[in-house]
Every structure is written in structure tokens, then in C-alpha cells.
Design an enzyme around this catalytic site. Structure first.
Site, PDB file in Angstrom:
ATOM      1  N   ASP A 232       0.856  -1.170   0.000  1.00  0.00           N
ATOM      2  CA  ASP A 232       0.000   0.000   0.000  1.00  0.00           C
ATOM      3  C   ASP A 232       0.905   1.237   0.000  1.00  0.00           C
ATOM      4  OD1 ASP A 232      -2.404   1.634   0.522  1.00  0.00           O
ATOM      5  OD2 ASP A 232      -1.555   1.832   2.533  1.00  0.00           O
TER       6      ASP A 232
ATOM      7  N   ASP B 101      -0.167   5.106   1.085  1.00  0.00           N
ATOM      8  CA  ASP B 101      -0.363   6.044   2.201  1.00  0.00           C
ATOM      9  C   ASP B 101      -0.348   5.326   3.541  1.00  0.00           C
ATOM     10  OD1 ASP B 101      -0.673   8.524   0.762  1.00  0.00           O
ATOM     11  OD2 ASP B 101      -2.597   7.754   0.065  1.00  0.00           O
TER      12      ASP B 101
ATOM     13  N   THR C 189      -2.498   1.318  -4.694  1.00  0.00           N
ATOM     14  CA  THR C 189      -3.055   2.411  -3.913  1.00  0.00           C
ATOM     15  C   THR C 189      -4.463   2.792  -4.338  1.00  0.00           C
ATOM     16  OG1 THR C 189      -2.728   4.757  -3.306  1.00  0.00           O
ATOM     17  CG2 THR C 189      -1.908   4.064  -5.458  1.00  0.00           C
ATOM     18  N   SER C 190      -5.218   3.341  -3.396  1.00  0.00           N
ATOM     19  CA  SER C 190      -6.550   3.863  -3.685  1.00  0.00           C
ATOM     20  C   SER C 190      -6.491   5.281  -4.250  1.00  0.00           C
ATOM     21  CB  SER C 190      -7.415   3.854  -2.417  1.00  0.00           C
ATOM     22  OG  SER C 190      -7.648   2.535  -1.978  1.00  0.00           O
TER      23      SER C 190
ATOM     24  N   LYS D 246     -10.302  -1.102  -2.991  1.00  0.00           N
ATOM     25  CA  LYS D 246     -10.248  -1.819  -1.717  1.00  0.00           C
ATOM     26  C   LYS D 246     -11.542  -1.554  -0.929  1.00  0.00           C
ATOM     27  CE  LYS D 246      -5.265  -0.940  -1.602  1.00  0.00           C
ATOM     28  NZ  LYS D 246      -4.158  -0.249  -0.912  1.00  0.00           N
TER      29      LYS D 246
ATOM     30  N   ASP E 291      -1.667  -0.823   6.072  1.00  0.00           N
ATOM     31  CA  ASP E 291      -1.899  -0.187   7.368  1.00  0.00           C
ATOM     32  C   ASP E 291      -3.374   0.123   7.596  1.00  0.00           C
ATOM     33  OD1 ASP E 291      -2.124   1.969   5.488  1.00  0.00           O
ATOM     34  OD2 ASP E 291      -1.810   3.364   7.144  1.00  0.00           O
TER      35      ASP E 291
END
Length: 210
Positions: free
Chosen positions: A12, A14, A107-108, A138, A163
Site C-alpha cells: 500500500d 499512504d 493504492t486507492s 479496496k 496499514d
């Protein structure tokens, strides 16, 4: 999966490879004020999830145009807010410890934001999968499955490092093993990325001794 079988690591961005939580929270707090919703409630749901998903939960009556506009506004608030965005503790060490293993960032964020944050942190991934590369973010596993496919690695031999619970759920649904930060539950629990360095070094040492 014993880590000796590991063939790829999927990170991931962030809060995992990049320390950007403050920027994310500032953007969502401003966004919540603009849209008249609770900042505390937004922040309890937004981390790790695509902006559209949070908009859907906070403003369920929005039509598609309003939804897209609201999500775009949230991302706009983040693009230039990079003053305290840096590599997470242990990020460079863990990338060095991969010792040639394929890796990717999933990543989103959209491509513009991902490149801005990774650039600010000094991280240049060999493969970057953003929300624009998939149709479902996600906790859907599509992003991690896409990364595994592009790396030509079976997902069961991938380690997903996350995270946020939505990201860990995506990793599990993809069939990967998970390494969890921030006290969350995964196959491996990490205090920070330095713990992952230790795991990887041990795994590579065991592999070479076989």
C-alpha cells in the site's frame, strides 16, 4: 506460505511506504466542512479506501455526477499538500532488503496523487497500480490481483503490506499473505517497516541455506 516461498511484495502507499496521514486527514477535514458532514465520521472510514467509497457512505443520496464531483474535490485538496509527505520509517531499508524480489505499489489514490506523493518521498516503484487501473477499489481484491498478474506471480506467493483494514481485507481476498502495520491483524504484525526488514533478511538467509 513460508516467507521462503515469497515471490513478490505488494505495498500500500499512504501510511505504509509513505507517511502522508496528516495530509490525508487535512484534506478530508476540509472536504467534510465543505459538504456539511462530520469530519470525525469521515476520518473513521476514509483511510485506505477510494474517495468514491467514502463519498457513497457519507452522502448516499448523491447521483453519479455529484458523487464524481465530490470525490474529485477530495483528491484536489491533496494534490499540492506535500509539505510533510516523506518516506515511512524503514521504507528505503525494506526496499533494499527485497534483494531483487519483484514489488509493486497498489493504492486507492489516482495516478496524479500517487506520483506526487511517491515523488515527494523519493520512491520510484517498478509497478504502480492506482484506482484508475481497476474498476473496484479496496476492500475488493482487484488491485492486488492486477499487480500480481502484471508481475506474473501467483497471488498466494505475494505478501501484501498494509496499514488499513480495507487493504488487509483486499489482500486476504486476493489469496495473499498479509503484513499489518498500526496494530492491525495480519499474518505478520509489524511495528514498522523495520520489522519487515528483519523478516525478509531472515527469509533470504533461510532460503540461501536450503
Amino acid at each position: 506460505m513460508d516467507l521462503r516461498e515469497l515471490q513478490a511484495v505488494l505495498f500500500d502507499m499512504d501510511g505504509t511506504l509513505v507517511t502522508s496521514d496528516a495530509s490525508v486527514e487535512r484534506a478530508w477535514t476540509t472536504w467534510a466542512s465543505e459538504y456539511g458532514v462530520s469530519a470525525a465520521e469521515v476520518l473513521s472510514q476514509a483511510h485506505g479506501a477510494p474517495a468514491e467509497s467514502t463519498v457513497d457512505r457519507m452522502l448516499p443520496g448523491f447521483d453519479e455526477v455529484a458523487r464524481s464531483t465530490a470525490a474529485a474535490r477530495q483528491l484536489e485538496l491533496q494534490y499540492d499538500d506535500l509539505s510533510d509527505v516523506v518516506a515511512a520509517p524503514g521504507a528505503f531499508e525494506v526496499l533494499a532488503a527485497l534483494d531483487g524480489l519483484p514489488w509493486a505499489v497498489v493504492t486507492s489514490a489516482d495516478l496524479r496523487l500517487a506520483k506526487a506523493r511517491l515523488g515527494a518521498a523519493g520512491i520510484d516503484p517498478p509497478l504502480l497500480v492506482t484506482i484508475e487501473d481497476i474498476s473496484r477499489g479496496k476492500p475488493d481484491p482487484e488491485g492486488y490481483l492486477r499487480a500480481a498478474e502484471l508481475l506474473d506471480v501467483d497471488p498466494q506467493y505475494c505478501l501484501v503490506v498494509e496499514d488499513a483494514e480495507v487493504g488487509l481485507a483486499a489482500g486476504r481476498a486476493a489469496g495473499a499473505r498479509t503484513a499489518a502495520l498500526k496494530g492491525l491483524d495480519g499474518d505478520f504484525k509489524l511495528r514498522d517497516l523495520h520489522d519487515l526488514v528483519t523478516l525478509l533478511n531472515r527469509s533470504l538467509l533461510n532460503r540461501s541455506g536450503e
